[in-house]
Design a protein around this motif. Structure first.
Motif, PDB file in Angstrom:
ATOM      1  N   SER A 232      50.990  22.762  28.603  1.00 25.87           N
ATOM      2  CA  SER A 232      51.260  23.184  29.982  1.00 25.87           C
ATOM      3  C   SER A 232      51.806  22.003  30.774  1.00 25.87           C
ATOM      4  O   SER A 232      51.272  20.894  30.705  1.00 25.87           O
ATOM      5  N   PHE A 233      52.891  22.249  31.537  1.00 26.91           N
ATOM      6  CA  PHE A 233      53.465  21.233  32.402  1.00 26.91           C
ATOM      7  C   PHE A 233      52.761  21.218  33.749  1.00 26.91           C
ATOM      8  O   PHE A 233      52.374  22.273  34.261  1.00 26.91           O
ATOM      9  N   ARG A 234      52.636  20.021  34.334  1.00 24.76           N
ATOM     10  CA  ARG A 234      52.271  19.941  35.739  1.00 24.76           C
ATOM     11  C   ARG A 234      53.429  20.510  36.548  1.00 24.76           C
ATOM     12  O   ARG A 234      54.583  20.463  36.113  1.00 24.76           O
ATOM     13  N   GLU A 235      53.135  21.026  37.720  1.00 27.61           N
ATOM     14  CA  GLU A 235      54.139  21.756  38.508  1.00 27.61           C
ATOM     15  C   GLU A 235      55.383  20.921  38.792  1.00 27.61           C
ATOM     16  O   GLU A 235      56.500  21.437  38.815  1.00 27.61           O
ATOM     17  N   ASP A 236      55.225  19.605  38.974  1.00 27.88           N
ATOM     18  CA  ASP A 236      56.381  18.750  39.264  1.00 27.88           C
ATOM     19  C   ASP A 236      57.096  18.283  37.995  1.00 27.88           C
ATOM     20  O   ASP A 236      58.126  17.603  38.072  1.00 27.88           O
ATOM     21  N   GLY A 237      56.573  18.635  36.820  1.00 29.73           N
ATOM     22  CA  GLY A 237      57.215  18.285  35.563  1.00 29.73           C
ATOM     23  C   GLY A 237      56.994  16.852  35.105  1.00 29.73           C
ATOM     24  O   GLY A 237      57.474  16.449  34.047  1.00 29.73           O
ATOM     25  N   LYS A 238      56.242  16.074  35.898  1.00 28.10           N
ATOM     26  CA  LYS A 238      56.075  14.650  35.579  1.00 28.10           C
ATOM     27  C   LYS A 238      55.188  14.442  34.358  1.00 28.10           C
ATOM     28  O   LYS A 238      55.402  13.521  33.567  1.00 28.10           O
ATOM     29  N   TRP A 239      54.177  15.287  34.223  1.00 23.27           N
ATOM     30  CA  TRP A 239      53.243  15.174  33.101  1.00 23.27           C
ATOM     31  C   TRP A 239      53.133  16.510  32.381  1.00 23.27           C
ATOM     32  O   TRP A 239      53.470  17.571  32.930  1.00 23.27           O
ATOM     33  N   LEU A 240      52.599  16.415  31.176  1.00 25.72           N
ATOM     34  CA  LEU A 240      52.429  17.568  30.298  1.00 25.72           C
ATOM     35  C   LEU A 240      51.080  17.398  29.611  1.00 25.72           C
ATOM     36  O   LEU A 240      50.711  16.276  29.237  1.00 25.72           O
ATOM     37  N   VAL A 241      50.330  18.495  29.457  1.00 27.52           N
ATOM     38  CA  VAL A 241      49.089  18.433  28.680  1.00 27.52           C
ATOM     39  C   VAL A 241      49.207  19.293  27.426  1.00 27.52           C
ATOM     40  O   VAL A 241      49.831  20.357  27.449  1.00 27.52           O
ATOM     41  N   THR A 242      48.617  18.803  26.340  1.00 26.77           N
ATOM     42  CA  THR A 242      48.515  19.577  25.102  1.00 26.77           C
ATOM     43  C   THR A 242      47.046  19.702  24.732  1.00 26.77           C
ATOM     44  O   THR A 242      46.225  18.850  25.077  1.00 26.77           O
ATOM     45  N   CYS A 243      46.712  20.789  24.015  1.00 25.90           N
ATOM     46  CA  CYS A 243      45.354  20.948  23.523  1.00 25.90           C
ATOM     47  C   CYS A 243      45.413  21.317  22.043  1.00 25.90           C
ATOM     48  O   CYS A 243      46.394  21.900  21.578  1.00 25.90           O
ATOM     49  N   SER A 244      44.343  20.987  21.326  1.00 27.99           N
ATOM     50  CA  SER A 244      44.434  21.044  19.869  1.00 27.99           C
ATOM     51  C   SER A 244      43.152  21.520  19.212  1.00 27.99           C
ATOM     52  O   SER A 244      42.065  21.474  19.786  1.00 27.99           O
ATOM     53  N   MET A 245      43.342  21.927  17.958  1.00 30.87           N
ATOM     54  CA  MET A 245      42.213  22.228  17.092  1.00 30.87           C
ATOM     55  C   MET A 245      41.368  20.974  16.820  1.00 30.87           C
ATOM     56  O   MET A 245      40.230  21.068  16.392  1.00 30.87           O
ATOM     57  N   ASP A 246      41.950  19.793  17.087  1.00 34.67           N
ATOM     58  CA  ASP A 246      41.191  18.546  16.876  1.00 34.67           C
ATOM     59  C   ASP A 246      40.214  18.251  18.014  1.00 34.67           C
ATOM     60  O   ASP A 246      39.639  17.171  18.080  1.00 34.67           O
ATOM     61  N   LYS A 247      40.039  19.213  18.942  1.00 32.81           N
ATOM     62  CA  LYS A 247      39.054  19.175  20.038  1.00 32.81           C
ATOM     63  C   LYS A 247      39.472  18.260  21.188  1.00 32.81           C
ATOM     64  O   LYS A 247      38.655  17.954  22.057  1.00 32.81           O
ATOM     65  N   SER A 248      40.716  17.793  21.187  1.00 33.47           N
ATOM     66  CA  SER A 248      41.151  16.884  22.249  1.00 33.47           C
ATOM     67  C   SER A 248      42.223  17.526  23.130  1.00 33.47           C
ATOM     68  O   SER A 248      42.929  18.445  22.724  1.00 33.47           O
ATOM     69  N   ILE A 249      42.299  16.980  24.349  1.00 32.95           N
ATOM     70  CA  ILE A 249      43.402  17.233  25.280  1.00 32.95           C
ATOM     71  C   ILE A 249      44.167  15.926  25.391  1.00 32.95           C
ATOM     72  O   ILE A 249      43.553  14.854  25.481  1.00 32.95           O
TER      73      ILE A 249
END
Length: 306
Positions: A232-249
């Motif tokens: 998911s992107f932050r609304e301003d596009g500056k950052w992005l988050v990913t989530c995983s089966m490895d239990k991390s963001i």
């Protein structure tokens, strides 16, 4: 490099099974979750502890989508079809038996509802007539995720045949591109807010950055230990988050393809099992994550200006 401050604000409970679906409301103060228990719950960012049951279905819910214009919630009811809830009245308006397959994603585009199914068929519904308009067979494998670039009028679909297909929303869903490079199912997909890049993540744990002008691969990053489930992107596009089966963001700088922060159980009291969906909320810029551990976490992720 930006120094990132992470605070876990809330842990929300109430689901009795793995949580698979997450979407923001027409009013972004609210968000919705769906789970293996068949429950769909509304949550309020201002009063997050007070979840409200919206629907209870006999099968798992993998897909939720809000039609912001009409304030409708579309629920993908596995092996059945879709249920449509009027969020103003909190009641079901209609339902449609569509498929005996899993429904992995739903998107609303104008008066069309796009439904991604487990047998590789994109089902297109006419919202006004509440009827199926078209079936498009894209693969023998599942369509797992979709992303729309509304200005370009492009639809990107991530599939379990390891490809990403780009269709033209202007021209009866004609194919524009077929992106290859992932070596396993594509679960995560998102256009940047300015539609300049398309980012994909897959079961192969790789994050790929594609130029959305010509769909040329710009960068490939080995991003996680196991499958990347969502982004998911932050609304301003500056950052992005990913989530995983490895239990991390993980927090990324998408312009420079750089990892900025790892959020996990050891460092941040994160989730204990696979994180299935993540949302950078547009109401207050907080991040919502849902997991196989049956909990929802709300995070404040911001630049440390000290």
């Amino acid at each position: 490099m930006a120094k990132i401050q992470v605070n876990k604000l809330h842990t929300l409970t109430g689901h009795n099974d793995c949580i698979y679906a997450l979407t923001e409301g027409s009013d972004p103060r609210f968000f919705y979750t769906g789970a293996g228990d068949g429950m769909v719950v509304e949550w309020d960012m201002d009063r997050p502890k007070d979840g409200k049951l919206i629907a209870k279905l006999p099968n798992s819910v993998y897909a939720l989508e809000v039609d912001r214009e009409r304030n409708l919630l579309f629920i993908g009811h596995n092996f059945e079809g879709i249920h449509v809830i009027d969020l103003n009245e909190n009641k079901e308006l209609w339902s449609l038996k569509l498929t005996d397959q899993a429904i992995f994603d739903i998107k609303v585009y104008g008066h069309l509802v796009l439904v991604a199914t487990g047998d590789g068929v994109l089902i297109i519904l006419d919202l006004e007539n509440r009827a199926v308009k078209q079936h498009i067979k894209l693969s023998s494998k599942s369509i797992r995720v979709m992303s729309i670039a509304p200005v370009k009028k492009h639809l990107a679909l991530g599939l379990s045949d390891h490809t990403i297909k780009i269709l033209d929303l202007n021209a009866s869903f004609e194919p524009i591109a077929n992106l290859v490079g992932h070596t396993n199912s594509v679960f995560a997909l998102g256009y940047s807010p300015d539609e300049s890049i398309l980012v994909s993540g897959a079961r192969d744990a790789h994050l790929k950055f594609w130029n959305a002008e010509d769909y040329r691969l710009e960068e490939n990053v080995v991003a996680h230990l196991f499958a990347i489930n969502f982004l998911s992107f932050r609304e301003d596009g500056k950052w992005l988050v990913t989530c995983s089966m490895d239990k991390s963001i993980k927090v990324w700088d998408p312009e420079n393809y750089k990892l900025l922060k790892v959020i996990d159980k050891a460092r941040n009291a994160g989730h204990g099992t696979s994180i299935n969906k993540i949302l950078w909320n547009t109401y207050n810029n907080q991040v919502v994550s849902v997991s196989d551990d049956r909990t929802i976490s709300i995070w404040q992720i911001e630049e440390d200006l000290l």
